[in-house]
Design a protein around this motif. Sequence first.
Motif, PDB file in Angstrom:
ATOM      1  N   ALA A   2       2.208   6.908  -6.597  1.00 36.88           N
ATOM      2  CA  ALA A   2       1.000   7.728  -6.972  1.00 36.88           C
ATOM      3  C   ALA A   2       1.267   9.192  -7.058  1.00 36.88           C
ATOM      4  O   ALA A   2       0.885  10.051  -7.377  1.00 36.88           O
ATOM      5  CB  ALA A   2      -0.257   7.479  -6.216  1.00 36.88           C
ATOM      6  N   TRP A  38       2.539   1.802  -3.307  1.00 37.99           N
ATOM      7  CA  TRP A  38       1.730   2.404  -4.411  1.00 37.99           C
ATOM      8  C   TRP A  38       1.283   3.868  -4.049  1.00 37.99           C
ATOM      9  O   TRP A  38       1.023   4.603  -5.147  1.00 37.99           O
ATOM     10  CB  TRP A  38       0.379   1.698  -4.563  1.00 37.99           C
ATOM     11  CG  TRP A  38       0.861   0.345  -5.693  1.00 37.99           C
ATOM     12  CD1 TRP A  38       1.191  -0.874  -5.225  1.00 37.99           C
ATOM     13  CD2 TRP A  38       1.007   0.628  -6.891  1.00 37.99           C
ATOM     14  NE1 TRP A  38       1.689  -1.648  -6.278  1.00 37.99           N
ATOM     15  CE2 TRP A  38       1.314  -0.622  -7.308  1.00 37.99           C
ATOM     16  CE3 TRP A  38       0.761   1.510  -7.825  1.00 37.99           C
ATOM     17  CZ2 TRP A  38       1.589  -1.110  -8.681  1.00 37.99           C
ATOM     18  CZ3 TRP A  38       1.002   0.983  -9.380  1.00 37.99           C
ATOM     19  CH2 TRP A  38       1.320  -0.133  -9.639  1.00 37.99           C
ATOM     20  N   LEU A  39       1.085   4.459  -2.882  1.00 35.95           N
ATOM     21  CA  LEU A  39       0.814   5.737  -2.340  1.00 35.95           C
ATOM     22  C   LEU A  39       2.113   6.518  -2.825  1.00 35.95           C
ATOM     23  O   LEU A  39       1.777   7.757  -3.325  1.00 35.95           O
ATOM     24  CB  LEU A  39       0.794   5.704  -0.991  1.00 35.95           C
ATOM     25  CG  LEU A  39       0.351   7.027  -0.373  1.00 35.95           C
ATOM     26  CD1 LEU A  39      -0.893   7.663  -0.954  1.00 35.95           C
ATOM     27  CD2 LEU A  39       0.287   7.107   1.107  1.00 35.95           C
ATOM     28  N   ALA A  97       0.845  -1.295  -0.051  1.00 34.44           N
ATOM     29  CA  ALA A  97       0.018  -0.058  -0.144  1.00 34.44           C
ATOM     30  C   ALA A  97       0.827   1.208   0.083  1.00 34.44           C
ATOM     31  O   ALA A  97       0.530   2.144  -0.790  1.00 34.44           O
ATOM     32  CB  ALA A  97      -0.974  -0.054   1.404  1.00 34.44           C
ATOM     33  N   PHE A  98       1.868   1.401   0.979  1.00 30.17           N
ATOM     34  CA  PHE A  98       2.658   2.482   0.879  1.00 30.17           C
ATOM     35  C   PHE A  98       3.542   2.720  -0.335  1.00 30.17           C
ATOM     36  O   PHE A  98       3.747   3.727  -0.721  1.00 30.17           O
ATOM     37  CB  PHE A  98       3.348   2.426   2.295  1.00 30.17           C
ATOM     38  CG  PHE A  98       2.894   2.718   3.231  1.00 30.17           C
ATOM     39  CD1 PHE A  98       2.458   4.059   3.644  1.00 30.17           C
ATOM     40  CD2 PHE A  98       2.885   1.907   4.213  1.00 30.17           C
ATOM     41  CE1 PHE A  98       1.696   4.451   4.774  1.00 30.17           C
ATOM     42  CE2 PHE A  98       2.119   1.979   5.597  1.00 30.17           C
ATOM     43  CZ  PHE A  98       1.611   3.367   5.851  1.00 30.17           C
TER      44      PHE A  98
END
Length: 82
Positions: free
Chosen positions: A68, A64-65, A61-62
Motif C-alpha cells: 500500500a 499489504w502495508l 498484514a505487513f
Amino acid sequence: MSLAAVGVGLTTTLVVIYVACALVALLLPGLQASHAWLGLFTAAPLLSAAGLVEGILSNVAFAWLAAAVFVPVFNAVSWRCA
C-alpha cells in the motif's frame, strides 16, 4: 503497477519465507539465524501453533502495508521519470 499484484506477491513471498524459517528452526534448532526472523512477527512462543498462525497473519498484514505504501510511491516516481 498493480496494488493487488504486488500485495499478493509480497504476501506469498513473506509467508513462504516465514514457513521456511519455521521449518529450519524445527529441523535445526541450534541454528539461530531462522529464529530471529520468526521473532520479528510474533510474541508467542516460537514454533507453537499460536506462534505460527500469528506469524503468518503478521506477514500478511505487513506485506499489504508495504504494498500500500510502495505501489503509489513507485507509480508516482515512475510517472515523473518517464
